[in-house]
Design an enzyme around this catalytic site. Structure first.
Site, PDB file in Angstrom:
ATOM      1  N   GLU A  71       0.838  -1.198   0.000  1.00  0.00           N
ATOM      2  CA  GLU A  71       0.000   0.000   0.000  1.00  0.00           C
ATOM      3  C   GLU A  71       0.872   1.248   0.000  1.00  0.00           C
ATOM      4  O   GLU A  71       1.547   1.555   0.993  1.00  0.00           O
ATOM      5  CB  GLU A  71      -0.931   0.038   1.212  1.00  0.00           C
ATOM      6  N   ASP A  89       1.543 -14.295  12.636  1.00  0.00           N
ATOM      7  CA  ASP A  89       0.391 -14.866  11.938  1.00  0.00           C
ATOM      8  C   ASP A  89      -0.499 -13.726  11.461  1.00  0.00           C
ATOM      9  O   ASP A  89      -1.172 -13.083  12.274  1.00  0.00           O
ATOM     10  CB  ASP A  89      -0.384 -15.779  12.893  1.00  0.00           C
TER      11      ASP A  89
END
Length: 452
Positions: A133, A341
């Protein structure tokens, strides 16, 4: 080939022409000269690509500048260990095998940027972020720069405990209620810990909470897991505790080791209220002069928007833990860089962001902006899982939290503090941009290069 002959769109052509012109001016500079200019502040760290006209050279010199900033030691070694040009295929796939992924067919490259130096609890920290981004790293860096110029961020660890909640079927409601009373009795904790600690050197049971639905009991165990994020550690320990419960209460059945009251990778009020993983808060106070010079706005404008966006808007939306501007953006980028994670961003990025204007302490003085973030469920580890991969380990090393700390849990707790402080920097910068309607222009400048 002349720039005008390249198959570029108009916007990309202008970028290329600017970089080409910059290269004519800066190309004659040796690497040593560029590094000297970076060290003295004569050349902007984030403008190397434009200054040199060569993004590869810019990346290499930026790495070298950061490594030299750290001097000799683990942090500098970590910078140089972060892959940049070529993949050690044998080493990479060897680390993945049996630990991180199955049915492997390749890898997905993600660019890694850094924010910093960011003053967190009195120490300068560089924070790696992996993202695609545009404007995210630049914006977070801007917030970190403003906070550092104001004295830095202060953080506090409020709680530390990973959870797992098996679902049990009891013979009757009476039996389920009896189990709840026994498990939640503080006097039972030592007995339960005997079973739990038999499976781990570092893990220990901290607390138990039981939810009852008729004859069914959902038992939420909260556990300390050292420097590991701890899901596997907690699952093993809780499984052993459940075995002892089945022996103590004949007729009890284990329906599933996870019954969703944990709660993992799903939004939930219990994580928002009771926490999961590390519960961390961060704060900073910025003088109005810094808010104006770095963030291009005022304390009053940021504070007003924060109330209407983070609090009122989130209340109207019925949000659970969404009382923030874009905490998930920063947290997930750090998670990807540091081998966490990424699916746990769901609960880990729950965040309450507060901003308020502080009146001047003396007549004629300047006001300040108080900003804070409270994140109750940051689930991170510095050992296990993806943290063992070379690139991710390098990113942890850059932050000074690679592997196990001298005190069990110290490194993972510090990583959680860095995450919270970085989220606060990103929150501050976005709120500032929104308060003066700079969001679109920033994304157009940094995230919309024409590639036609």
């Amino acid at each position: 080939m002349l720039l005008s002959k390249l198959p570029l769109g108009a916007a990309a052509l202008r970028v290329a022409q600017r970089r080409g012109a910059a290269a004519l001016c800066s190309g004659a500079l040796s690497d040593a000269a560029v590094l000297d200019k970076l060290a003295s502040g004569q050349m902007a760290f984030h403008k190397l690509e434009a200054e040199l006209g060569d993004p590869v050279r810019a990346m290499r010199l930026r790495r070298e500048h950061l490594a030299s900033t750290f001097g000799a030691g683990a942090h500098a070694d970590a910078i140089r260990a972060l892959p940049s040009d070529a993949l050690d295929a044998a080493g990479f796939y060897g680390q993945v095998d049996g630990a991180c992924c199955e049915n492997v067919i390749g890898y997905v490259p993600l660019p890694v940027g850094t924010i910093g130096p960011y003053k967190i609890d009195g120490k300068a920290v560089y924070v790696p972020m992996a993202t695609t981004e545009g404007a995210l790293v630049a914006s977070t860096h801007r917030g970190a720069r403003a906070i550092s110029a104001s004295g830095g961020a202060t953080t506090e660890l409020l709680a530390d405990g990973m959870t797992r909640a098996p679902a049990l079927a009891m013979p009757s409601l009476k039996a389920a209620a009896e189990l709840k009373r026994w498990l939640e009795d503080p006097a039972s904790l030592d007995e339960l810990n005997l079973a739990f600690k038999a499976t781990s050197r570092f893990g220990r049971l901290l607390a138990v909470k039981v939810g009852i639905a008729g004859k069914y009991a959902h038992v939420r165990f909260k556990c300390f897991t050292g420097d590991a994020m701890g899901m596997n550690m907690v699952s093993k320990g809780v499984n052993k505790v459940v075995e002892s419960i089945l022996e103590k209460y004949p007729g009890t059945q284990l329906l599933g080791l996870s019954g969703n009251m944990c709660t993992d990778k799903k939004p939930s009020a219990i994580n928002w209220i009771d926490g999961r993983g590390k519960s961390v808060a961060a704060e900073a106070i910025l003088p109005a002069s810094v808010v104006a010079s770095v963030l291009k706005t005022t304390p009053a404008a940021v504070a007003r928007l924060s109330v209407h966006k983070n609090l009122i808007g989130s209340a109207l939306a019925g949000s659970i833990g969404g009382q923030n501007a874009h905490a998930s953006n920063i947290l997930t980028a750090i998670y990807l860089a540091a081998g966490q994670d990424p699916a746990q961003n769901v609960e880990s990025s729950t965040c309450l962001t507060l901003c308020e204007e502080v009146p001047a302490a003396t007549p004629g003085g300047e006001s300040s902006l108080y900003v804070s973030c409270m994140m109750p469920s940051i689930e991170v580890g510095t050992v296990g899982g993806g943290t063992a991969l070379a690139a991710q380990a390098a990113c942890l090393g850059i932050m000074g939290v690679k592997g196990a700390g001298e005190t069990p849990g110290a490194n993972s707790q510090q990583l959680a503090k860095i995450v919270c402080a970085s989220v606060m920097a990103g929150e501050l910068s976005l709120l500032a941009a929104l308060s003066v309607n700079h969001l679109v222009s920033a994304h157009m400048a940094l995230g919309r290069r024409d590639r036609k």
